[in-house]
Design a protein around this motif. Structure first.
Motif, PDB file in Angstrom:
ATOM      1  N   PRO B 100       0.816  -1.227   0.000  1.00 23.50           N
ATOM      2  CA  PRO B 100       0.000   0.000   0.000  1.00 23.50           C
ATOM      3  C   PRO B 100       0.847   1.274   0.000  1.00 23.50           C
ATOM      4  N   THR B 101       0.198   2.368  -0.359  1.00 27.48           N
ATOM      5  CA  THR B 101       0.848   3.676  -0.346  1.00 27.48           C
ATOM      6  C   THR B 101       0.273   4.521   0.778  1.00 27.48           C
ATOM      7  N   MET B 102       1.141   5.241   1.494  1.00 31.21           N
ATOM      8  CA  MET B 102       0.690   6.203   2.493  1.00 31.21           C
ATOM      9  C   MET B 102       1.366   7.545   2.255  1.00 31.21           C
ATOM     10  N   LEU B 103       0.690   8.590   2.707  1.00 30.94           N
ATOM     11  CA  LEU B 103       1.300   9.908   2.659  1.00 30.94           C
ATOM     12  C   LEU B 103       2.062  10.109   3.960  1.00 30.94           C
ATOM     13  N   SER B 104       3.254  10.694   3.888  1.00 34.16           N
ATOM     14  CA  SER B 104       4.012  10.897   5.120  1.00 34.16           C
ATOM     15  C   SER B 104       4.892  12.138   5.030  1.00 34.16           C
ATOM     16  N   PHE B 105       5.448  12.479   6.164  1.00 32.88           N
ATOM     17  CA  PHE B 105       6.414  13.572   6.263  1.00 32.88           C
ATOM     18  C   PHE B 105       7.787  13.003   5.935  1.00 32.88           C
ATOM     19  N   ILE B 106       8.528  13.672   5.068  1.00 31.84           N
ATOM     20  CA  ILE B 106       9.856  13.205   4.670  1.00 31.84           C
ATOM     21  C   ILE B 106      10.907  14.105   5.324  1.00 31.84           C
ATOM     22  N   LEU B 107      11.721  13.507   6.190  1.00 32.47           N
ATOM     23  CA  LEU B 107      12.744  14.276   6.905  1.00 32.47           C
ATOM     24  C   LEU B 107      13.853  14.698   5.947  1.00 32.47           C
ATOM     25  N   PRO B 108      14.465  15.847   6.218  1.00 36.66           N
ATOM     26  CA  PRO B 108      15.567  16.280   5.354  1.00 36.66           C
ATOM     27  C   PRO B 108      16.740  15.303   5.446  1.00 36.66           C
ATOM     28  N   GLY B 109      17.397  15.071   4.307  1.00 36.89           N
ATOM     29  CA  GLY B 109      18.576  14.207   4.279  1.00 36.89           C
ATOM     30  C   GLY B 109      19.752  14.971   3.708  1.00 36.89           C
ATOM     31  N   THR B 110      20.833  14.266   3.440  1.00 37.65           N
ATOM     32  CA  THR B 110      22.027  14.938   2.936  1.00 37.65           C
ATOM     33  C   THR B 110      21.985  15.082   1.420  1.00 37.65           C
ATOM     34  N   GLY B 116      11.394   7.769  -6.645  1.00 38.67           N
ATOM     35  CA  GLY B 116      12.049   6.470  -6.734  1.00 38.67           C
ATOM     36  C   GLY B 116      13.033   6.221  -5.607  1.00 38.67           C
ATOM     37  N   ALA B 117      13.320   7.259  -4.820  1.00 40.01           N
ATOM     38  CA  ALA B 117      14.277   7.117  -3.721  1.00 40.01           C
ATOM     39  C   ALA B 117      13.805   6.054  -2.729  1.00 40.01           C
ATOM     40  N   MET B 118      14.769   5.298  -2.187  1.00 41.84           N
ATOM     41  CA  MET B 118      14.454   4.315  -1.158  1.00 41.84           C
ATOM     42  C   MET B 118      14.349   5.041   0.182  1.00 41.84           C
ATOM     43  N   LEU B 119      13.310   4.685   0.941  1.00 45.82           N
ATOM     44  CA  LEU B 119      13.044   5.346   2.215  1.00 45.82           C
ATOM     45  C   LEU B 119      13.012   4.320   3.332  1.00 45.82           C
ATOM     46  N   GLN B 136      15.164   9.423   3.669  1.00 47.94           N
ATOM     47  CA  GLN B 136      15.847   8.776   2.560  1.00 47.94           C
ATOM     48  C   GLN B 136      16.974   7.881   3.090  1.00 47.94           C
ATOM     49  N   VAL B 137      17.099   6.676   2.528  1.00 46.67           N
ATOM     50  CA  VAL B 137      18.173   5.767   2.927  1.00 46.67           C
ATOM     51  C   VAL B 137      19.499   6.385   2.494  1.00 46.67           C
ATOM     52  N   GLU B 138      20.419   6.488   3.441  1.00 44.78           N
ATOM     53  CA  GLU B 138      21.747   7.042   3.134  1.00 44.78           C
ATOM     54  C   GLU B 138      22.680   5.876   2.831  1.00 44.78           C
ATOM     55  N   PHE B 139      23.187   5.833   1.609  1.00 45.77           N
ATOM     56  CA  PHE B 139      24.074   4.736   1.240  1.00 45.77           C
ATOM     57  C   PHE B 139      25.513   5.066   1.626  1.00 45.77           C
ATOM     58  N   GLY B 140      26.208   4.048   2.134  1.00 47.30           N
ATOM     59  CA  GLY B 140      27.621   4.217   2.451  1.00 47.30           C
ATOM     60  C   GLY B 140      28.424   4.249   1.165  1.00 47.30           C
ATOM     61  N   PRO B 141      29.730   4.539   1.243  1.00 46.67           N
ATOM     62  CA  PRO B 141      30.566   4.659   0.042  1.00 46.67           C
ATOM     63  C   PRO B 141      30.599   3.371  -0.782  1.00 46.67           C
ATOM     64  N   GLU B 143      28.113   1.126  -0.872  1.00 48.66           N
ATOM     65  CA  GLU B 143      26.766   0.689  -1.246  1.00 48.66           C
ATOM     66  C   GLU B 143      26.266   1.467  -2.444  1.00 48.66           C
ATOM     67  N   LYS B 144      25.493   0.821  -3.266  1.00 45.93           N
ATOM     68  CA  LYS B 144      24.860   1.490  -4.392  1.00 45.93           C
ATOM     69  C   LYS B 144      23.378   1.075  -4.433  1.00 45.93           C
ATOM     70  N   PRO B 145      22.505   2.006  -4.711  1.00 46.59           N
ATOM     71  CA  PRO B 145      21.099   1.610  -4.846  1.00 46.59           C
ATOM     72  C   PRO B 145      20.908   0.747  -6.090  1.00 46.59           C
ATOM     73  N   LYS B 146      19.978  -0.190  -5.998  1.00 44.51           N
ATOM     74  CA  LYS B 146      19.705  -1.055  -7.149  1.00 44.51           C
ATOM     75  C   LYS B 146      19.012  -0.273  -8.250  1.00 44.51           C
TER      76      LYS B 146
END
Ligand SMILES: [Zn+2]
Lengths: 383, 146
Positions: B100-110, B116-119, B136-141, B143-146
């Motif tokens: 399902p989809t929900m509406l939410s508050f998105i915290l600021p990231g770097t 399409g961003a992973m959360l 937003q998921v913060e990827f380490g050096p 890691e790469k998103p699929k």
């Protein structure tokens, strides 16, 4: 072309005002109803059908009965049409269907709203109030911004593509002296320079709320022959309601108008490309973009290129919202959707004056409510 | 946005008996949603019957807290005046991993946000209550998103 399903024989419209003072909605309904019934050449007693909207301000329940009593009518068919911005178009086919069903012979379809300085905040209790509002998402602007962002991400459409829609509406409004933005044109640069309300949506891509009223009278094609004005026939209609909250929309870049328009074209034996006038619901620029694509006028995602290729003025091959659209005319709340019906009737009657389109045989009228949720499409034909 | 979101005078949820488990879990930093025992579909927002098969056999399950950003908006002019001190802020449509989809508050990231961003779930005190916000998921050096 299929036979007429009913005819619009009278129209009424109140000049938009930014604010009213001490005027009730009922009073405005009476005024605009009178205009429409007189335009039809009918006596009030001939009105035996009544379709009204739910937002009558002072009357939360039993709305048709209150209005009938106020107007001295005793309709044999009365209903509230609660389809948001699709209510106006939604009333037209319901009126025709009610006549065909033998319930009545002449239906008054009326929407109006006052707009007082201090409007009360209504206490709501529904899923949007519970699951969207606490996260900071109140109001339609954010919902349509989410639809617009999704379109940009999926198809690469640009802010400039969307701004062209607002600029075209403002340009057409310059020929409608009643339009709230007559005398106030805005080009693409002005739209893009207007304040960001909710990204990617700029201020000038959003309708201006105004007070106003719109009404039409529908009767049978047979009855229409004995009335003074050239009838405008309802040739086909379609409707679809899919969701309320944007989070629950089945698609973000295509809406229920797609199937509503397909049904209206099928019923009328017409195609999108044959329309001489596009009278498309335009609460926001994204709504027009999606409707152009859902109508099949261009491929999904290609509305920007389509706009570049077409003159949307009354002089062009694809006149779009010649009254200025709601983006140029102003949005008198639920009556805003009816402006698209009233303008189409004027054009198909050949009565649009300075902004009369050339060939005026067929018009597509769309209505839209909530967040691309409630949809009605009409194909109208000249006599 | 540098203010403490918890000091905002924003409208809270209109909780009912049906939806109370969702908000009780939210207060504990969990995201719980219904799943239909008959058609196995995950359901959001909470309902008395499954909107897919009309079964009444719905059970609460904690969601994984993983999601994908379907769309977002940076809100400059909030519809509710309680949000004015926080503007501009971001809301988004979060497609949960469960469906399902929900509406939410998105915290600021770097990094700047993209559709399409992973959360991932980031419970956050907003207006005096903990809400299931996302980040937003913060990827380490490496890691790469699929
Ligand atoms: Zn089910």
């Amino acid at each position: 072309m299929s036979r007429s399903k009913g005819a619009i024989v009278g129209i009424g419209e109140l000049k938009p005002q930014r604010l009213t003072s001490g005027v009730t909605t009922l009073e405005m309904i009476a005024e605009v109803s009178r205009l429409a019934v007189r335009d039809a050449g009918l006596e009030p007693a001939a009105i035996d059908g009544l379709l009204v909207g739910p937002q009558v301000g002072e009357t939360p329940q039993h709305v048709p009965a209150t209005i009938a009593e106020y107007l001295g009518l005793a309709p044999t068919m009365a209903d509230v049409v609660d389809l948001g911005g699709a209510s106006g178009a939604g009333m037209v086919w319901r009126a025709a269907a009610a006549i065909e069903a033998g319930m009545c012979e002449a239906v008054l379809c009326v929407l109006a709203n006052n707009r007082e300085e201090a409007a009360p905040r209504s206490p709501n209790r529904n899923p949007i109030r519970e699951f969207d509002v606490p996260f900071g998402a109140s109001g339609a602007n954010i919902s349509y911004a989410l639809l617009m962002q999704a379109h940009m991400a999926e198809y690469g459409s640009t802010a400039r593509d969307f701004a062209m829609i607002a600029a075209a509406a403002r340009a057409n409004a310059q020929l409608n002296p009643d339009a709230i933005f007559c005398g106030k044109p805005a080009d693409v640069e002005a739209v893009l320079a207007s304040p960001m309300i909710a990204s990617p949506l700029h201020l000038l891509e959003i309708v201006m709320p105004v007070a106003g009223g719109e009404a039409v009278v529908v009767t049978s094609a047979e009855r229409a022959r004995s009335l003074p004005k050239a009838p405008v026939h309802l040739l086909g209609a379609g409707e679809k309601v899919t969701h309320r909250a944007v989070s629950q929309a089945p698609h973000l870049t295509s809406g229920p108008l797609k199937s509503a328009m397909a049904r209206a074209f099928a019923q009328s034996g017409t195609q999108a490309g044959e329309m001489d006038l596009l009278s498309l619901y335009d609460c926001y620029t994204i709504m027009v973009a999606t409707t152009i694509e859902d109508a099949g006028l261009c491929a999904p995602g290609q509305f920007g290129a389509w706009l570049n290729d077409h003159d949307l003025s009354h002089k062009g091959a694809k006149p779009l919202n010649t009254h200025g659209g709601q983006l140029g005319f102003g949005q008198p709340d639920l009556a805003g959707g009816m402006t698209h019906v009233v303008d189409a009737v004027r054009q198909l009657r050949g009565d649009a004056g300075e902004r009369q389109i050339g060939k005026a045989g067929l018009a597509l009228v769309t209505g839209n409510g909530a967040t691309m949720s409630e949809a009605t499409a009409l194909v109208l034909g000249a006599a | 946005m540098s203010i403490d979101l918890n000091t905002l005078k924003t409208p809270g949820p209109t909780i009912t008996a049906l939806t109370k488990p969702f908000w009780d879990a939210a207060a504990e930093g969990r995201l719980t949603i219904q799943r239909c025992k008959d058609c196995s579909t995950a359901v959001f927002y909470p309902r008395p019957i499954c909107p897919y098969c009309w079964s009444k056999r719905l059970a609460w399950h904690d969601a994984s807290g993983k999601g994908r950003l379907k769309s977002f908006s940076e809100v400059h002019k909030p519809g509710n005046p309680g949000w004015l001190p926080a503007a501009p802020y971001v809301v988004g449509l979060v497609e949960l991993a469960e469906g399902p989809t929900m509406l939410s508050f998105i915290l600021p990231g770097t990094r700047s946000l993209q559709v399409g961003a992973m959360l991932r779930l980031a419970p956050t005190a907003i207006g005096g209550r903990v809400l299931p916000a996302f980040k937003q998921v913060e990827f380490g050096p490496e890691e790469k998103p699929k």
